[in-house]
Design a protein around this motif. Structure first.
Motif, PDB file in Angstrom:
ATOM      1  N   TYR A   1      44.870  33.827  32.559  1.00 14.54           N
ATOM      2  CA  TYR A   1      44.569  32.411  32.398  1.00 14.54           C
ATOM      3  C   TYR A   1      43.438  32.241  31.404  1.00 14.54           C
TER       4      TYR A   1
ATOM      5  N   LEU B   1      48.566  23.174  34.766  1.00 10.04           N
ATOM      6  CA  LEU B   1      49.778  23.987  34.817  1.00 10.04           C
ATOM      7  C   LEU B   1      50.753  23.510  33.739  1.00 10.04           C
TER       8      LEU B   1
ATOM      9  N   TRP C   1      57.128  27.604  35.731  1.00 11.86           N
ATOM     10  CA  TRP C   1      56.683  27.896  37.090  1.00 11.86           C
ATOM     11  C   TRP C   1      57.883  27.726  38.021  1.00 11.86           C
TER      12      TRP C   1
ATOM     13  N   ILE D   1      47.869  30.874  42.024  1.00 12.21           N
ATOM     14  CA  ILE D   1      47.149  29.730  41.447  1.00 12.21           C
ATOM     15  C   ILE D   1      45.937  29.377  42.303  1.00 12.21           C
TER      16      ILE D   1
ATOM     17  N   GLY E   1      49.688  18.970  36.189  1.00 17.20           N
ATOM     18  CA  GLY E   1      50.722  19.727  35.479  1.00 17.20           C
ATOM     19  C   GLY E   1      51.780  18.837  34.882  1.00 17.20           C
TER      20      GLY E   1
ATOM     21  N   GLY F   1      55.375  22.474  35.564  1.00 12.19           N
ATOM     22  CA  GLY F   1      53.981  22.557  35.997  1.00 12.19           C
ATOM     23  C   GLY F   1      53.599  21.397  36.889  1.00 12.19           C
TER      24      GLY F   1
END
Length: 420
Positions: free
Chosen positions: A152, A171, A213, A231, A253, A257
């Motif tokens: 990240y 996200l 995701w 996360i 997100g 996300g």
């Protein structure tokens, strides 16, 4: 072969001839699982019922090019992850000048043409790097737990390098990465002005072929497991490393996300003070690829039958702000209604709606729901004419629409509204 199965096969054949293979698959899977369209035993009652106040377009056919749920490929070797980050040369500018550049959507590499996918700006993927002001940091980090490893990026504001005010976890959507998402949303500039840190977890091609995701998989919809655990672990790591105020931890997100942000808000309501969901879906909208497509196209009846979040979590609702375009052809806007229904307090204090028009030319409607104490508990921004893109984003990033109201500044305002 009994009559019911034969009838199901006839329906599946009709859907196949109509170029709708996912619906044909759903019919077959439903029949094999003992579910029927009419429901001999009656369909299970959903605990997420879209509010009837707004009129929505009818469900649309599945977009064959939709990249919201593409399952992971099986590469021979996993993608290598590293803690190092090769940043492009920085331009030395005063902080005020850099903030102005960031707010205008420019980058070190300069502005590139950005018109594709039906003429909306910001739909083309770039290989740019965010501008980092003097005194700020843009760190490349990695987190590992029993559920897996993700790298990240972490933005530490120059305005508060030693004692940041709080944290926003961002996200990204499918076919995006942390750098692209940072540029497109302009979140670093807005966070800089408010003394906030920003974390951008990155999904890998080894875990999903389109870097989505996996919001639709039951194994990634639970507290303490799968991607939610990763996360949450990243969030906790930053909180502890920088001794952040836990009342000012937020998550947001876009697209896949956004759907994962909805999962995080329901799985970890004790960790996040507020959530921003842009062009996403409600937690529990899908349990597999077939039901994911069903939910995406706006026919959420089947997908909502089974809520997959069964773990015990604190009984509270996370304050929520929702953005969605009413011309979104990837995630049907009725999904925003389902998010609103899921996030609405059981005893709201009231609701108020008002129209608006932004400088970019698009109109929108904002609905605000308050709790029993009169505090904003939910905001819903429906942007007229907007597609599947971050509203008010910068054209240097992918999946952005600069014409709309600025979702970034409105989310930060909403997040900090009760922290002033």
């Amino acid at each position: 072969m009994n009559d019911e199965f034969a009838a199901a096969m006839r329906r599946a054949t009709l859907f196949t001839r109509a170029s709708n293979p996912s619906e044909a698959t759903r019919v077959i899977l439903d029949t094999l699982a003992g579910r029927t369209v009419s429901g001999e035993h009656g369909p299970a009652v959903s605990d997420i019922t879209p509010p009837p106040a707004k009129s929505r377009p009818k469900p649309f056919p599945v977009d064959p090019h939709a990249q919201l749920i593409e399952p992971a490929a099986k590469p021979e070797t996993a993608l290598a992850e590293t803690d190092t980050f090769q940043r492009s040369p920085r331009v030395r500018r005063p902080l005020g000048d850099t903030l102005r550049i960031l707010s205008e959507g420019r980058s070190v590499a300069g502005k590139l043409p950005s018109f594709s996918d039906g003429g909306l700006p910001g739909m083309t993927r770039r290989s740019l790097k965010p501008v980092i002001p003097d005194g700020a940091k843009y760190l490349a980090r990695s987190f590992t737990c029993a559920a897996g490893t993700r790298s990240y990026k972490l933005y530490v504001p120059a305005s508060a390098p030693a004692m940041p005010r709080g944290l926003v976890v961002m996200l990204h959507g499918c076919k995006q990465d942390p750098d692209d998402f940072a540029i497109g949303t302009g979140m670093n500039a807005t966070a800089e002005a408010r003394g906030l840190m920003v974390a951008y977890p990155g999904q890998t091609g080894a875990d999903n072929a389109s870097s989505c995701w996996n919001w639709f998989r039951p194994s990634d919809q639970r507290r303490g497991a799968g991607e939610p655990a990763i996360i949450a672990g990243i969030t906790e790591e930053i909180i502890q490393d920088f001794e952040l105020d836990r009342s000012q931890i937020f998550i947001a997100g876009l697209s896949a996300g956004g759907a994962m942000a909805a999962v995080m808000a329901e799985a970890y309501p004790d960790l996040y003070a507020a959530v921003g969901i842009h062009s996403g879906l409600a937690c529990g909208s899908a349990t597999d690829v077939v039901s994911a497509f069903t939910a995406m196209r706006g026919d959420g009846g089947l997908a909502s039958r089974t809520r997959t979040l069964k773990d015990s979590v604190p009984a509270c609702r996370v304050r929520t702000i929702v953005f969605h375009g009413d011309a979104d052809r990837t995630v049907h806007p009725s999904n925003a209604d389902r998010i609103v229904a899921a996030a609405t307090p059981s005893v709201p204090g009231g609701a108020a709606s008002k129209p608006g028009r932004c400088a970019g030319g698009l109109t929108y409607e904002t609905t605000v729901l308050t709790d029993e104490k009169g505090r904003p508990a939910l905001e819903y921004w429906l942007v007229n004419g907007a597609g599947h893109a971050w509203s008010g984003g910068h054209a240097d990033g992918s999946y952005t629409d600069p014409r709309g109201p600025n979702a970034t500044t409105e989310m930060i305002r909403f997040f900090l509204d009760q922290c002033e």
